[in-house]
Design an enzyme around this catalytic site. Structure first.
Site, PDB file in Angstrom:
ATOM      1  N   GLU A 200       0.869  -1.120  -0.018  1.00 56.82           N
ATOM      2  CA  GLU A 200       0.019   0.140  -0.129  1.00 56.82           C
ATOM      3  C   GLU A 200       1.046   1.338  -0.021  1.00 56.82           C
ATOM      4  O   GLU A 200       2.111   1.301   0.275  1.00 56.82           O
ATOM      5  CB  GLU A 200      -0.762   0.130   1.172  1.00 56.82           C
ATOM      6  CG  GLU A 200      -1.960  -0.751   1.360  1.00 56.82           C
ATOM      7  CD  GLU A 200      -2.677  -0.938   2.658  1.00 56.82           C
ATOM      8  OE1 GLU A 200      -3.797  -1.599   2.789  1.00 56.82           O
ATOM      9  OE2 GLU A 200      -2.235  -0.130   3.649  1.00 56.82           O
ATOM     10  N   ASN A 290     -11.806  -6.374  12.461  1.00 58.59           N
ATOM     11  CA  ASN A 290     -11.730  -7.136  13.560  1.00 58.59           C
ATOM     12  C   ASN A 290     -13.073  -8.145  13.689  1.00 58.59           C
ATOM     13  O   ASN A 290     -14.233  -7.342  13.900  1.00 58.59           O
ATOM     14  CB  ASN A 290     -11.257  -6.292  14.634  1.00 58.59           C
ATOM     15  CG  ASN A 290     -10.076  -5.796  14.517  1.00 58.59           C
ATOM     16  OD1 ASN A 290      -9.223  -6.189  13.824  1.00 58.59           O
ATOM     17  ND2 ASN A 290      -9.838  -4.472  15.058  1.00 58.59           N
ATOM     18  N   ARG A 292     -14.312  -9.480  16.285  1.00 62.20           N
ATOM     19  CA  ARG A 292     -14.635  -9.934  17.728  1.00 62.20           C
ATOM     20  C   ARG A 292     -15.052  -8.658  18.374  1.00 62.20           C
ATOM     21  O   ARG A 292     -14.722  -7.810  17.915  1.00 62.20           O
ATOM     22  CB  ARG A 292     -13.349 -10.541  18.246  1.00 62.20           C
ATOM     23  CG  ARG A 292     -12.181  -9.277  18.208  1.00 62.20           C
ATOM     24  CD  ARG A 292     -10.822  -9.323  18.976  1.00 62.20           C
ATOM     25  NE  ARG A 292     -10.105  -8.257  18.887  1.00 62.20           N
ATOM     26  CZ  ARG A 292      -9.307  -7.711  17.909  1.00 62.20           C
ATOM     27  NH1 ARG A 292      -9.058  -8.741  16.784  1.00 62.20           N
ATOM     28  NH2 ARG A 292      -8.544  -6.643  18.145  1.00 62.20           N
TER      29      ARG A 292
HETATM   30  C1  MV4 Z   1      -0.539   1.637   7.675  1.00 60.34           C
HETATM   31  C2  MV4 Z   1       0.085   2.899   8.149  1.00 60.34           C
HETATM   32  C3  MV4 Z   1       0.159   3.807   6.971  1.00 60.34           C
HETATM   33  N1  MV4 Z   1      -0.348   3.560   5.797  1.00 60.34           N
HETATM   34  N2  MV4 Z   1      -1.101   1.482   6.524  1.00 60.34           N
HETATM   35  C4  MV4 Z   1      -0.176  -0.908  11.928  1.00 60.34           C
HETATM   36  C5  MV4 Z   1      -0.854  -1.962  12.255  1.00 60.34           C
HETATM   37  C6  MV4 Z   1      -1.472  -2.537  11.029  1.00 60.34           C
HETATM   38  N3  MV4 Z   1      -2.581  -2.843  11.447  1.00 60.34           N
HETATM   39  C7  MV4 Z   1      -1.399  -1.400  10.300  1.00 60.34           C
HETATM   40  N4  MV4 Z   1      -0.732  -0.458  10.537  1.00 60.34           N
HETATM   41  C8  MV4 Z   1      -0.373   0.559   9.871  1.00 60.34           C
HETATM   42  N5  MV4 Z   1      -0.811   0.486   8.459  1.00 60.34           N
HETATM   43  C9  MV4 Z   1      -0.561   2.453   5.474  1.00 60.34           C
HETATM   44  N6  MV4 Z   1      -0.993   1.966   4.099  1.00 60.34           N
HETATM   45  C10 MV4 Z   1       0.266   2.982   9.412  1.00 60.34           C
HETATM   46  C11 MV4 Z   1       0.183   1.798  10.333  1.00 60.34           C
HETATM   47  C12 MV4 Z   1       0.551   1.972  11.641  1.00 60.34           C
HETATM   48  C13 MV4 Z   1      -0.353   2.254  12.677  1.00 60.34           C
HETATM   49  C14 MV4 Z   1      -1.810   1.965  12.450  1.00 60.34           C
HETATM   50  C15 MV4 Z   1      -2.733   2.182  13.369  1.00 60.34           C
HETATM   51  C16 MV4 Z   1      -2.513   2.321  14.778  1.00 60.34           C
HETATM   52  C17 MV4 Z   1      -1.093   2.727  15.013  1.00 60.34           C
HETATM   53  C18 MV4 Z   1       0.026   2.431  13.967  1.00 60.34           C
HETATM   54  C19 MV4 Z   1       1.060   2.601  14.166  1.00 60.34           C
HETATM   55  C20 MV4 Z   1       2.113   2.475  13.134  1.00 60.34           C
HETATM   56  C21 MV4 Z   1       1.753   2.223  11.924  1.00 60.34           C
END
Ligand code: MV4
Length: 446
Positions: A200, A290, A292
């Site tokens: 992504e 999610n 759950r």
């Molecule tokens: C991302 C992102 C930025 N751009 N996807 C972190 C856990 C996983 N579930 C997906 N995550 C992220 N995906 C794109 N395209 C940044 C994160 C991310 C994040 C997301 C939600 C809550 C905390 C986070 C901490 C670091 C990175």
């Protein structure tokens, strides 16, 4: 309605589920490991069955023993809570075979949304906005590199079986692609036995906003507003609130409608959450679903006045939702702080041990979800979250003040906790202004 439910979990969520069952006049069966003989959920349930040694793999994750305990006690349904077997499709199938109702979605839905690359495709096809990126799974770095060039850097490589940050790498330039792709892929292969990846566009400094969904067996799907979960550390949420201060009414309406569309596309049933990333332009993108009930469900309960656990049980028993979308109203503002047995001064090292002294706050608009009691010994074998403090007030500023007041009253002697750390966050000018991203902790408390 069910007469007896087995709760395949421990700690505060087991206690939360027992309370909902008692109000519904449903009998409860607790299960416990040898480390949990003195746990509160064992004492509060109508019946309790020891299902094995302390190690979760031999107790709370042991499917055969859970099914046996259900059969032996004559329970008709299993509530999995969160974590453990809550998103395990094999366990759902096993329940089905044994004629036990699993309080959650079907095995097929868990698998469809558990595969993040497939979930992404499902959402794209349903017209739910997803982050610009790949449509098909990616297996080879050479193939990934070509796609990354067209997406444009920075990109993020993610494991299809991932979640919680595992098997995930940010890539800022072509030269960095191969090594990052391969390390994410190897990590995924190791952790999940799956080398399926997707790519992504990387959203910089996003906010994490999720929408609570309820869907019954009669085709009714409703959304209960959003939760802002941007305050987290290493993919562990610390503070959650509803509504989010980052979106306006127009965005909120669109977000809710999008979440319902997403749940329908997934053919979802029971309580679920659609996670979105919100970028600095105010655009949101589907991230994951999610399947759950979540730790932070109480903030939604506080602003809607609903009981999500009761709704889950009613849905699994085939009853229709207790309310329609038009009847859902969001009132005031709720905040939840997760209290962990850990030491923020020592890199948040877990700190199990005996609770020598305990005083927990109460009062108008203060709710505590916990399985703690004075003299209780917190075992070292499980998650470090020991309590949730949830407050509800007329607006965000009042809720922040109420939370600070409540945290200030907490006394937990004998172990280290993150209570003071939480108080500091709630006193930070950027938090108070609502000026936060998912990097707030790293950027301000390193
Ligand atoms: C991302 C992102 C930025 N751009 N996807 C972190 C856990 C996983 N579930 C997906 N995550 C992220 N995906 C794109 N395209 C940044 C994160 C991310 C994040 C997301 C939600 C809550 C905390 C986070 C901490 C670091 C990175």
């Amino acid at each position: 309605m069910f007469k007896k439910i087995l709760i395949a979990n421990r700690g505060e969520i087991a206690v939360r589920i027992i309370r909902a069952c008692r109000e519904m006049e449903i009998e409860t069966v607790a299960v416990y490991s040898e480390a949990d003989r003195d746990a509160l959920h064992v004492q509060l349930a109508d019946q309790a069955v020891c299902i094995g040694p302390a190690a979760a793999s031999e107790s709370y994750l042991n499917m055969e023993r859970l099914i046996s305990a259900t059969a032996a006690t004559g329970a008709e349904a299993i509530h999995p809570g969160f974590g453990f077997l809550s998103e395990n499709s094999k366990f759902v199938r096993m329940c089905q075979k044994c004629n036990i109702a699993f309080i959650g979605p079907s095995a097929e839905v868990i698998e469809r949304m558990g595969n993040k690359s497939q979930a992404r495709t499902t959402m794209m096809e349903a017209g739910v906005p997803v982050v610009p990126g790949t449509k098909e799974p990616v297996y080879k770095w050479e193939e990934g590199l070509k796609l990354a060039e067209t997406i444009g850097y920075p990109v993020i490589v993610k494991a299809s079986s991932g979640g919680g940050g595992k098997g995930m790498r940010v890539v800022t330039a072509s030269e960095e692609f191969q090594k990052n792709f391969l390390s994410a892929q190897i990590e995924s292969e190791k952790a999940f036995g799956d080398n399926t990846m997707y790519i992504e566009k990387y959203i910089e400094r996003p906010r994490h906003i999720e929408v609570q969904i309820l869907a019954d067996q009669h085709g009714n799907v409703i959304q209960l507003g959003e939760r802002d979960c941007s305050i987290q550390r290493r993919h562990q949420k610390m503070i959650e609130e509803s509504p989010s201060s980052a979106i306006n009414e127009e965005q909120r309406k669109k977000l809710g409608e999008t979440a319902v569309r997403a749940a329908k596309a997934a053919e979802y049933e029971n309580a679920g959450t659609i996670e979105f990333l919100l970028d600095k332009n105010g655009d949101f993108y589907f991230m994951e679903m999610n399947t759950r009930i979540q730790v932070e469900h109480p903030v939604t309960e506080m602003v809607t006045g609903l009981d999500l656990i009761k709704e889950q049980i009613a849905i699994a028993a085939g009853e229709p939702l207790s309310i329609s979308q038009e009847e859902v109203t969001i009132q005031g503002h709720a905040i939840e702080c997760r209290i962990n047995a850990e030491n923020p001064q020592k890199n948040f090292m877990p700190c199990p041990g005996r609770i020598e002294e305990l005083y927990l706050p109460g009062g108008n608009g203060v709710r505590i979800d916990t399985a703690l009691y004075g003299g209780y010994r917190i075992p070292a074998n499980y998650d470090s979250m020991i309590a949730k403090v949830i407050v509800h007030a007329r607006d965000r500023e009042s809720a922040i003040r109420k939370m600070r007041s409540a945290l200030g009253e907490v006394i937990v002697e004998g172990i280290d906790t993150n209570v003071d750390f939480q108080y500091e966050i709630l006193s930070h000018p950027d938090y108070i202004e609502g000026n936060v991203t998912t990097f707030f902790i790293e950027e301000n408390f390193a």
